[in-house]
Design an enzyme around this catalytic site. Structure first.
Site, PDB file in Angstrom:
ATOM      1  N   GLU A 190       0.816  -1.211   0.000  1.00 39.52           N
ATOM      2  CA  GLU A 190       0.000   0.000   0.000  1.00 39.52           C
ATOM      3  C   GLU A 190       0.855   1.269   0.000  1.00 39.52           C
ATOM      4  O   GLU A 190       0.823   2.073   0.942  1.00 39.52           O
ATOM      5  CB  GLU A 190      -0.962   0.000   1.187  1.00 39.52           C
ATOM      6  CG  GLU A 190      -1.967  -1.133   1.134  1.00 39.52           C
ATOM      7  CD  GLU A 190      -2.963  -1.110   2.280  1.00 39.52           C
ATOM      8  OE1 GLU A 190      -4.059  -1.688   2.128  1.00 39.52           O
ATOM      9  OE2 GLU A 190      -2.648  -0.518   3.340  1.00 39.52           O
TER      10      GLU A 190
ATOM     11  N   GLU B 105      -6.565  -7.501  -1.203  1.00 40.01           N
ATOM     12  CA  GLU B 105      -7.101  -7.467   0.161  1.00 40.01           C
ATOM     13  C   GLU B 105      -8.547  -6.960   0.133  1.00 40.01           C
ATOM     14  O   GLU B 105      -8.877  -6.029  -0.587  1.00 40.01           O
ATOM     15  CB  GLU B 105      -6.310  -6.511   1.063  1.00 40.01           C
ATOM     16  CG  GLU B 105      -4.900  -6.916   1.397  1.00 40.01           C
ATOM     17  CD  GLU B 105      -4.246  -5.911   2.345  1.00 40.01           C
ATOM     18  OE1 GLU B 105      -4.987  -5.188   3.050  1.00 40.01           O
ATOM     19  OE2 GLU B 105      -3.018  -5.831   2.365  1.00 40.01           O
TER      20      GLU B 105
ATOM     21  N   CYS C 250       6.834  13.522   2.370  1.00 38.97           N
ATOM     22  CA  CYS C 250       7.875  13.677   3.374  1.00 38.97           C
ATOM     23  C   CYS C 250       8.573  15.006   3.131  1.00 38.97           C
ATOM     24  O   CYS C 250       8.904  15.345   1.988  1.00 38.97           O
ATOM     25  CB  CYS C 250       8.880  12.531   3.304  1.00 38.97           C
ATOM     26  SG  CYS C 250      10.263  12.725   4.460  1.00 38.97           S
TER      27      CYS C 250
ATOM     28  N   LYS D  50      -5.756  -6.367  15.866  1.00 41.38           N
ATOM     29  CA  LYS D  50      -6.319  -7.561  16.495  1.00 41.38           C
ATOM     30  C   LYS D  50      -7.843  -7.609  16.441  1.00 41.38           C
ATOM     31  O   LYS D  50      -8.451  -8.665  16.627  1.00 41.38           O
ATOM     32  CB  LYS D  50      -5.837  -7.692  17.934  1.00 41.38           C
ATOM     33  CG  LYS D  50      -6.149  -6.526  18.848  1.00 41.38           C
ATOM     34  CD  LYS D  50      -5.571  -6.772  20.243  1.00 41.38           C
ATOM     35  CE  LYS D  50      -5.674  -5.538  21.136  1.00 41.38           C
ATOM     36  NZ  LYS D  50      -4.720  -4.478  20.695  1.00 41.38           N
ATOM     37  N   PHE D  51      -8.485  -6.461  16.184  1.00 44.24           N
ATOM     38  CA  PHE D  51      -9.940  -6.454  16.062  1.00 44.24           C
ATOM     39  C   PHE D  51     -10.397  -6.447  14.606  1.00 44.24           C
ATOM     40  O   PHE D  51     -11.580  -6.260  14.322  1.00 44.24           O
ATOM     41  CB  PHE D  51     -10.540  -5.257  16.811  1.00 44.24           C
ATOM     42  CG  PHE D  51     -10.232  -5.276  18.284  1.00 44.24           C
ATOM     43  CD1 PHE D  51     -10.491  -6.404  19.054  1.00 44.24           C
ATOM     44  CD2 PHE D  51      -9.679  -4.175  18.904  1.00 44.24           C
ATOM     45  CE1 PHE D  51     -10.213  -6.423  20.413  1.00 44.24           C
ATOM     46  CE2 PHE D  51      -9.392  -4.180  20.261  1.00 44.24           C
ATOM     47  CZ  PHE D  51      -9.652  -5.309  21.023  1.00 44.24           C
TER      48      PHE D  51
END
Length: 676
Positions: free
Chosen positions: A161, A318, A169, A367-368
């Protein structure tokens, strides 16, 4: 055989792959090695035949500079290969290890306000850092030498991605790289000063080293400089990809190389340029969960990705099985939504359907986030739906390599979007994406398949072209649109288009000057509306808001006029004939419902017939030379009749008259000669 550009290689697809690919990101380093065989057995049960590995594994592969540990990945390769599962091998350069930043603190990203970003996340390295480029090429080369000839390797997945979570930057290294980029673009300071309009506010430059990045300043920074910095940023990120790609290709020319785009969501990279640099286009897509019409946004992203792929099959790298973890409210997908989402991407050209991720993480920031194997395990609804989808995709192999064709195109230009989104525009309610979404939604409701196109691209194949938000329009693009209309095309242009050139300077001759003869009008003044203010149009009896133009006719006919508001009595919708075609102009904001008034007439000009089925029935066709497939997705709450009969590849059911159940999907092999 080598890959030399978009779509190159055996049949333009993954070597050795003859089925629809199905799987997701597998991060076994997060789990004890003794659990890996169990994971792979579950993959076989779910019908998984492709997994992405190694994407965030730099610290494990190279725990210290120049010291490589490939043992764990060697064992993983062999386990997957023995199970018949192919590998998308990631280069882990989206997440450099702690030792790299300890050795090269100058490689950290500096934000526009001067903040230096710390370690502990991802996407933290400046794309203009020489040390980062060198380290990235080194790890990519090491992986290519190790695994480039492994029979399980199907595709290289470089980085992750690009442009997220940061793209720009403002470090000293980036400033120096920006100056070099400007010298290559303009060659002389006189040319740069002219392009940037530096006579305004006394900004003229006499030395290259006096130019900096457009960091936060006392007031609005030169918009032409901001626009060029956006272009530079996209190019700098692309150079990072190309450096890794070329290093891999030198060692492994026979395997295609890609990276995962975020078409329609990440606006910091010009994917028209990027698409020509990959062998196969890949995309990540996540629903805006709270949007009740998120399935339309999904279709838009899929159509945009297929357009970037120039119509060739692409990889959905994805998407999520259910809720994500980074939106304000992470709504779970309802029963059947997983399959509808996946098969919509498939219907719009994806020959690989992948998820993030295979197994839900117990630790870390995600994790969720939902997964193919959720925390609830294999007794869960999600696992059942994952297995059902895998079985369904396993029946669709004959569709592999078929293509989608479109009769309408929507113009999409990242450079124009960058320019429009800068400060001090006539109204803060102007939104390029809102206009694109509204026009696309109208076309979607009318069951028309849509491509996206750059304004300078060949448009001859399309009966209808829509320009919802072409604020920046080059003379070359305007000439292209003129040729398109003169040749018989139908063009629809929305307000605040053709305003500036490639340097964000108002066109010589005023607003819409390069399209004046195409549209048969000029815009003398912008007349934006107050917050919440609306205007009525007559005789169409529709209501606009946000914006009105003071339009002066130069040959166009009035289709509807403003009944009230600051442009009362002035044209609101116009139509102009030029050569064999016609061009429409819309001078106010109409929502997707009210855009039917404009597009109904444009459809007639273009010879297009919108679908007459239920509004929530999504229909798209894929074609081989000797077969046609109708992918029907019912987003509604009632069964819907299909316009053709055939054989449903998902169920084997056949008939001349079939329905698709509420919330259901069918993939029909149809008689190619049946009417729409």
């Amino acid at each position: 055989m080598s890959f030399t550009g978009n779509g190159a290689g055996p049949a333009g697809w993954l070597p050795g792959v003859s089925a629809i690919s199905y799987g997701g990101d597998y991060n076994p380093e997060q789990w004890p090695e003794e659990s890996w065989p169990g994971d792979i057995e579950l993959m076989r049960q779910a019908g998984v035949n492709l997994v992405s590995i190694g994407i965030f594994s730099w610290a494990l592969i190279e725990p210290r500079r120049g010291e490589h540990d490939f043992g764990w990945m060697d064992r993983l390769f062999e386990l997957l290969h023995a199970a018949g599962i192919r590998i998308s091998l990631g280069t882990p350069t989206a997440s450099p290890p702690a030792w790299f930043f300890h050795e090269h603190p100058e490689a950290r990203v500096v934000t526009r306000d001067g903040t230096t970003l710390g370690f502990g996340s991802r996407g933290m390295a400046s794309p203009s850092s020489p040390a980062y480029r060198e380290a990235s090429v080194s790890i990519a080369t090491a992986l290519a030498r190790r695994y480039g000839n492994h029979p399980a390797l199907a595709v290289w997945h470089v980085h992750n991605e690009y442009g997220a979570p940061v793209s720009e930057c403002y470090s000293e290294q980036s400033v120096r790289a920006f100056r070099r980029w400007l010298q290559g673009r303009y060659e002389s300071l006189d040319a740069l000063n002219a392009a940037w309009g530096t006579a305004f506010w006394g900004q003229r430059y006499l030395e290259w080293q006096h130019i900096s990045a457009p960091a936060v300043s006392a007031s609005v920074v030169n918009p032409a400089q901001r626009l060029d910095f956006a272009r530079f940023t996209s190019d700098a990120l692309l150079q990072c990809f190309v450096a890794e790609r070329d290093a891999i290709r030198a060692e492994c020319p026979q395997v295609p190389i890609t990276t995962n785009f975020m078409a329609g969501t990440c606006e910091s990279v010009d994917l028209w340029k990027w698409a020509d640099a990959v062998d196969i286009v890949a995309n990540d897509h996540y629903l805006v969960a709270e949007d009740p019409r998120s399935h339309v946004g999904l279709a838009l992203s899929a159509d945009l990705t297929r357009s970037l792929a120039r119509g060739k099959p692409w990889i959905l790298m994805e998407h999520s099985t259910s809720g994500v973890n980074w939106q304000p409210r992470n709504l779970a997908k309802r029963s059947g939504e997983l399959a509808r989402n996946a098969l919509t991407h498939f219907g719009r050209g994806a020959d690989a359907v992948m998820f993030f991720q295979w197994k839900a993480s117990r630790s870390g920031a995600e994790k969720f986030h939902s997964a193919m194997v959720p925390h609830a395990g294999t007794r869960s609804r999600i696992w059942s739906e994952v297995c059902a989808l895998g079985a369904g995709l396993g029946t669709l192999g004959e569709v592999l390599g078929s293509t989608v064709s479109a009769e309408a195109a929507v113009l999409w230009d990242w450079e124009s979007f960058w320019a429009q989104d800068l400060e001090w525009r006539p109204s803060e309610d102007l939104s390029h994406r809102e206009r694109v979404n509204a026009f696309y939604d109208r076309l979607w409701r009318d069951q028309l398949t849509v491509d996206f196109a750059h304004p300078e691209a060949d448009l001859a194949a399309y009966k209808l072209v829509v320009a919802p938000a072409s604020y920046l329009l080059t003379r070359a693009a305007a000439d292209n649109l003129r040729r398109y209309v003169e040749g018989g095309g139908t063009l629809v242009v929305s307000y605040f288009s053709a305003i500036v050139d490639e340097h964000d300077a108002v066109h010589d001759g005023g607003f819409v000057a390069p399209l004046r003869d195409v549209l048969g009008l000029t815009v003398e003044e912008f007349l934006p509306l107050r917050a919440g203010e609306t205007v009525r149009l007559t005789p169409s009896e529709v209501v606009g808001d946000v914006w009105t133009d003071d339009v002066a006719l130069e040959g166009a006919e009035v289709v509807a006029a403003f009944e009230d508001g600051p442009a009362a009595g002035k044209p609101a919708i116009t139509r102009n004939t030029l050569g064999a075609g016609a061009a429409w102009y819309v001078a106010t904001r109409l929502d997707a419902d009210q855009l039917a008034v404009v597009l109904e007439g444009a459809y007639r000009d273009a010879g297009l017939t919108p679908g007459d089925g239920p509004e929530d029935l999504e229909l798209v066709r894929r074609r081989h030379a000797d077969a046609e497939y109708l992918i029907a997705v019912n987003h509604g709450t009632k069964p819907a009749d299909l316009p053709v009969g055939g054989t449903d590849l998902l169920t084997g059911e056949a008939g001349a008259s079939l329905k698709v159940e509420a919330g259901g999907v069918r993939v029909l092999r149809t008689d190619r000669h049946q009417e729409r």
